[in-house]
Design an enzyme around this catalytic site. Sequence first.
Site, PDB file in Angstrom:
ATOM      1  CG  HIS A 162       6.945 -29.815   2.349  1.00 33.24           C
ATOM      2  ND1 HIS A 162       7.550 -31.027   2.054  1.00 33.24           N
ATOM      3  CD2 HIS A 162       7.571 -29.358   3.467  1.00 33.24           C
ATOM      4  CE1 HIS A 162       8.480 -31.298   2.949  1.00 33.24           C
ATOM      5  NE2 HIS A 162       8.515 -30.293   3.829  1.00 33.24           N
ATOM      6  CD  GLU A 190      -3.176   0.676   2.141  1.00 32.53           C
ATOM      7  OE1 GLU A 190      -4.173  -0.006   1.831  1.00 32.53           O
ATOM      8  OE2 GLU A 190      -2.993   1.136   3.288  1.00 32.53           O
ATOM      9  CE  LYS A 234     -10.675   3.025   2.954  1.00 27.42           C
ATOM     10  NZ  LYS A 234     -10.045   3.885   3.984  1.00 27.42           N
TER      11      LYS A 234
END
Length: 456
Positions: free
Chosen positions: A311, A289, A426
Amino acid sequence: MKHLTLDLSGFSASAIAGAGISDSDLDGIAPRARDAFAEAMACWKRGDVGFWDLPDDHGAVADAKAAAARLPAEVDTLVVLGIGGSSLGPHALWSALVPPFGERGAGRRLLFPDNSDPATMAALLASCPPERTAYNVVTKSGGTAETAAQLLIVERHLVAAVGEEGARARLLATTDPERGGLRALAGERGWATLPVPANVGGRFSVLSAVGLYPAAVAGLDIAGLLDGARAVRDDIVAAGDDLRKNPALALAALLHWQNAEAGRPLVVVMPYADALYDCADWFRQLWGESLGKRSDIAPTPIASRMATDQHSQLQLYTEGPDDKSYLVLAPAKRPALVMPGDGPVAARPEYGYLANRQLGELIDAELRGTVASLGARQRPVATLLLDEVSSPAVGALLFLFEAAAAFAGPLYGVNPYDQPGVEEAKRLAFGALGRPGFEAEAEKLAVRPRPGGLIF
């Protein structure tokens, strides 16, 4: 550094495994690094950026402890209502410093429902008795939609169960000291509050009340967090703009070089301790960000849990595209847990080599194997060791990363303290919800036919 050891020798600008960082490498990087240091320090000295001052805020420690002590005695759980830095920071502290199983000592349990998933929130309300649960509402702006939605639900839930006075005793708002809807609402409703300094952004707020209050409720050593951060801060400032002495500046400059010059935009943070995984998750927000603001160059941070991901992801890391830098996190000191040397399991030749060894030796051997494997393929890998997973060391770790982000911003040519892309999303969400004043955003979201779309 006190509490930390950062080894950047595997981040050679020449990308030759084992060659270390040459003087010519550093000399080439140094001029821009000096400018970045000067710009970051100027922002601090002007008062524009306040996270540098948080390690000195002893009053915040006292206030957090006092607020935690005022919780009703029957409360055994604190739910942190926040998203982004308002949740990732305190969650990182909790995960690092509280044992994952068993007794928590004098502290309370913390929960972090940091997504607006109704199934998660409904389950939390059903499983947490209201009289035994408190809520910390965290949003600096006071208008974060996800947190506001949770607050609407929780406030009604508490009042219905324990009444107005009981709800007041179980709600604390952490927000801007003067402005915003949550600040005003808390004043009207008589809720306790703690301030987030006006010049401290959410992803830089972990060492403010945002992180300190939940940590105090959990019974953690919050003074120790600031002590560790202050020690690293002072080392960084004293080192000045010298790449050979300043760990945060060197980390920022070399990660930027790997991105801009070597074509490695991905930054994989690899904690070899479960306790540090949420610190890596917090770093994802901090780095992404803060720095992801240019379409032509930007880093993409990745949190990879090791040795689990040996793995699942290590094959990609060692022999896949050479587009990544790697930063290994680990404690130098681990809990003692010995693998038995007798009995039928240890008698098997396939297992006997582990007999009488510490379990920590295994994960440390896996760490060394990963570093060697990456290095052999000329993949840049650095290591960052904590003396131990303690409050001072975790405070030092988080502050080191914050300082590195502050220096990396000027290197990338961006402001590391804003988030315009986040703000746009937003606003569009507000439009989708019909919030007054966001009609233009609602229009952008209107459904229209999309010629040629592949919709089944």
